[in-house]
Design an enzyme around this catalytic site. Structure first.
Site, mmCIF file in Angstrom:
data_model
loop_
_atom_site.group_PDB
_atom_site.id
_atom_site.type_symbol
_atom_site.label_atom_id
_atom_site.label_comp_id
_atom_site.label_asym_id
_atom_site.label_seq_id
_atom_site.Cartn_x
_atom_site.Cartn_y
_atom_site.Cartn_z
ATOM 1 N N VAL A 39 0.836 -1.196 0.000
ATOM 2 C CA VAL A 39 0.000 0.000 0.000
ATOM 3 C C VAL A 39 0.874 1.250 0.000
ATOM 4 O O VAL A 39 1.754 1.408 0.849
ATOM 5 C CB VAL A 39 -0.948 0.001 1.219
ATOM 6 C CG1 VAL A 39 -1.770 1.283 1.257
ATOM 7 C CG2 VAL A 39 -1.866 -1.208 1.156
ATOM 8 N N GLN A 64 -4.007 -6.003 -7.419
ATOM 9 C CA GLN A 64 -4.556 -6.617 -6.207
ATOM 10 C C GLN A 64 -5.685 -5.776 -5.623
ATOM 11 O O GLN A 64 -5.588 -4.551 -5.550
ATOM 12 C CB GLN A 64 -3.481 -6.796 -5.133
ATOM 13 C CG GLN A 64 -3.993 -7.594 -3.933
ATOM 14 C CD GLN A 64 -3.024 -7.643 -2.772
ATOM 15 O OE1 GLN A 64 -2.818 -6.644 -2.100
ATOM 16 N NE2 GLN A 64 -2.422 -8.800 -2.543
ATOM 17 N N CYS A 102 -3.675 -9.279 4.421
ATOM 18 C CA CYS A 102 -3.406 -8.057 5.187
ATOM 19 C C CYS A 102 -3.869 -8.221 6.634
ATOM 20 O O CYS A 102 -5.054 -8.479 6.885
ATOM 21 C CB CYS A 102 -4.104 -6.865 4.559
ATOM 22 S SG CYS A 102 -3.809 -5.312 5.446
ATOM 23 N N LYS A 154 -3.435 -14.101 -2.436
ATOM 24 C CA LYS A 154 -2.313 -14.006 -1.505
ATOM 25 C C LYS A 154 -2.850 -14.255 -0.108
ATOM 26 O O LYS A 154 -3.765 -13.547 0.336
ATOM 27 C CB LYS A 154 -1.640 -12.638 -1.582
ATOM 28 C CG LYS A 154 -0.387 -12.502 -0.725
ATOM 29 C CD LYS A 154 0.306 -11.164 -0.986
ATOM 30 C CE LYS A 154 1.644 -11.093 -0.249
ATOM 31 N NZ LYS A 154 1.501 -10.967 1.203
ATOM 32 N N ASN A 187 6.460 -16.067 0.412
ATOM 33 C CA ASN A 187 6.683 -14.729 0.944
ATOM 34 C C ASN A 187 7.068 -14.836 2.415
ATOM 35 O O ASN A 187 6.421 -15.555 3.175
ATOM 36 C CB ASN A 187 5.409 -13.894 0.772
ATOM 37 C CG ASN A 187 5.571 -12.456 1.226
ATOM 38 O OD1 ASN A 187 4.623 -11.828 1.662
ATOM 39 N ND2 ASN A 187 6.758 -11.896 1.114
ATOM 40 N N ASN A 203 10.820 -13.822 5.164
ATOM 41 C CA ASN A 203 12.243 -14.096 5.466
ATOM 42 C C ASN A 203 13.177 -13.787 4.300
ATOM 43 O O ASN A 203 14.281 -14.324 4.241
ATOM 44 C CB ASN A 203 12.463 -15.558 5.880
ATOM 45 C CG ASN A 203 11.609 -15.991 7.038
ATOM 46 O OD1 ASN A 203 11.027 -15.165 7.737
ATOM 47 N ND2 ASN A 203 11.517 -17.290 7.252
ATOM 48 N N ALA A 241 8.908 -7.962 0.060
ATOM 49 C CA ALA A 241 8.273 -6.686 0.392
ATOM 50 C C ALA A 241 9.307 -5.768 1.050
ATOM 51 O O ALA A 241 9.909 -4.927 0.391
ATOM 52 C CB ALA A 241 7.067 -6.899 1.302
ATOM 53 N N GLU A 242 9.539 -5.947 2.358
ATOM 54 C CA GLU A 242 10.468 -5.063 3.074
ATOM 55 C C GLU A 242 11.890 -5.173 2.530
ATOM 56 O O GLU A 242 12.609 -4.178 2.457
ATOM 57 C CB GLU A 242 10.437 -5.379 4.566
ATOM 58 C CG GLU A 242 9.189 -4.881 5.274
ATOM 59 C CD GLU A 242 9.333 -4.872 6.782
ATOM 60 O OE1 GLU A 242 10.402 -5.281 7.278
ATOM 61 O OE2 GLU A 242 8.380 -4.457 7.466
#
Length: 490
Positions: free
Chosen positions: A25, A79, A108, A147, A208, A210, A232-233
């Site tokens: 987001v 998405q 989420c 997801k 998704n 680690n 992601a991160e």
């Protein structure tokens, strides 16, 4: 042409994508997707879009998808979060011509998802999910994907995945954390759950969790047998992660800012957030520039702060501080792109499979929970800042206001809104009806009345000016006409 499904869809449309940038987001916008693709990403997702808002708001559609169409930005999956089969289908139909697949967000875990009743908070409503996916699979011209997050029980997670596959899901992304593994209790993602799902279904699976380096990607694929890995991160802190590089932060920051200039519009808050992520470790040292980065109001200001950070880092390198930095807890000097590793609980739960109580005990060892009276010495830093601004602020959960839902979209409504709506819905209604809503600072009626009054005043002044102009007074024909009119009236 028949719609591609399962592995055929993954091979032909997604071109056997292995390296995937997650839907984030306000963070996986076009400019960031293009930067990530330049540095090894095979597939990107749009940020999560709200299906109901997407259906009713043309501006929302333009700003979040239609205006971001770009040949370089494919393959692309859009998405949505949704909890109504018909609304989800309508949104997907409006989006399908601008992407290669539609993804339903069932992962989420944030509070806003709980309030809106979407994301991971639908994972126990299998009948609803089956209906949503089956309807979309039947009506859409592009594949439907999902997801998800895992349950604590591997067997239940496997049954969940099989249900989604049977309903029509053509690709499944599995985040190996449970609904409760977030924030301070994030912990380690379970690749064992992902491996079990991969063995149990006959559609492609992305993993998704680690993922901090390219070596993690390869190890995850090898251990779990998935077709691809989503980051992601890790991607936010190092967009070159999929290249296996850890470049200087300024290299990525400056390239990103160039992409933003080439592909406007891009909301300034997105750019600011990306720079905060990229410069995260350096900003812990140069706190003055952290404050400045938070305050600048334009793209040039953000670029200037990034430039100052680069110059300071280069000065440190010239002074030989590189060797000193290696002694810190970071694997690389702070000016090198590298992941932010959230401090784990003191007794981490292996693979995220432990009971929630064990995780909570570990977190309590890290920092005591707030007392019911919100004592200042037990509050988080953020809450202490709020307390300093408002000494009477109470952080006791029992005293927090209960949110009332908007009559249209289900998001929290304004406390004093004249229409009982959230700000977005209120703005649309107030504009349509030319009304005011003081609670949300909307003054459409007031502005219209002011504009009308100014227009009438302008017309009166113009008429008076023409009547009193020397040309009008001295023009014989005008006087003659006025005389004739007077004679006729008599």
């Amino acid at each position: 042409m028949a719609k591609l499904q399962g592995f055929e869809f993954w091979r032909k449309t997604l071109k056997e994508a292995r390296y995937v940038v997650a839907p984030m987001v306000d963070q996986s916008e076009l400019a960031w997707r293009l930067l990530s693709r330049r540095h090894g990403a095979h597939l990107c997702y749009t940020p999560m879009l709200h299906a109901q808002v997407f259906v009713r708001d043309a501006n929302y559609r333009r700003e979040n998808l239609y205006n971001e169409v770009c040949e370089e930005d494919r393959p692309l999956i859009t998405q949505f979060c949704a909890n109504d089969p018909e609304v989800f289908l309508q949104a997907a139909l409006l989006a399908q011509d601008y992407c290669d697949a539609i993804d339903l967000n069932l992962g989420c875990p944030q509070m806003i998802a709980k309030r809106g009743h979407y994301g991971v908070f639908l994972q126990d409503e299998w009948e609803l999910l089956e209906k949503m996916i089956r309807l979309a699979n039947e009506k859409l011209s592009v594949p439907i994907t999902c997801k998800i997050r895992v349950f604590k029980e591997t067997e239940k997670t496997v049954r969940y995945a099989q249900m989604l596959e049977k309903a029509g899901c053509q690709l499944l992304t599995v985040h190996g954390r449970t609904k409760d593994q977030k924030g301070a209790m994030t912990g380690i993602a379970s690749w064992e759950h992902i491996k079990a799902v991969r063995k149990a279904v006959n559609i492609p699976v992305f993993a998704n969790g680690n993922i901090q380096h390219l070596s993690d990607v390869e190890r995850c694929i090898q251990e779990s047998g998935v077709q691809g890995v989503m980051s992601a991160e890790g991607n936010l802190h190092n967009p070159a992660l999929f290249e296996g590089r850890s470049p200087p932060v300024w290299e990525m920051a400056e390239e990103y800012l160039e992409v933003v200039k080439q592909h406007p519009p891009c909301t300034l808050s997105y750019v600011r957030a990306h720079l905060f992520k990229l410069w995260h470790h350096t900003l812990q040292i140069h706190q003055d520039l952290r404050e400045e980065l938070a305050k600048v109001k334009n793209l040039e200001g953000l670029a200037n702060v990034s430039k100052q950070l680069r110059l300071r880092c280069q000065e440190e390198i010239a002074k030989g501080k590189d060797s000193e930095e290696k002694e810190s807890s970071l694997p690389f000097p702070h000016w090198i792109c590298q992941p932010y590793i959230r401090p784990p609980p003191k007794d981490p739960v292996a693979n995220g499979n432990g009971q929630g109580s064990e995780v909570k005990r570990a977190v309590c060892q890290k920092r005591a929970l707030e007392d019911s009276d919100g004592a200042a010495d037990t509050l988080s830093k953020n809450k202490q800042k709020k307390r300093s601004r408002n000494p009477h602020k109470n952080f006791c959960p029992e005293h927090k206001p209960k949110y009332v839902k908007c009559d249209q979209c289900g998001n929290p409504k304004g406390n004093k809104c004249v229409f009982n709506l959230c700000r977005g819905c209120c703005k649309k209604k107030a504009f349509k009806e030319v009304a005011d809503c003081p609670s949300h600072g909307l003054r459409f009626k007031t502005k219209a009345e002011k504009q009308k009054a100014e227009e009438e005043k302008r017309k009166e002044e113009e008429t008076e000016r023409i009547r009193n102009s020397p040309q009008t007074l001295s023009d014989p024909s005008t006087n003659l006409q006025e005389g004739s009119n007077a004679e006729l009236q008599r």
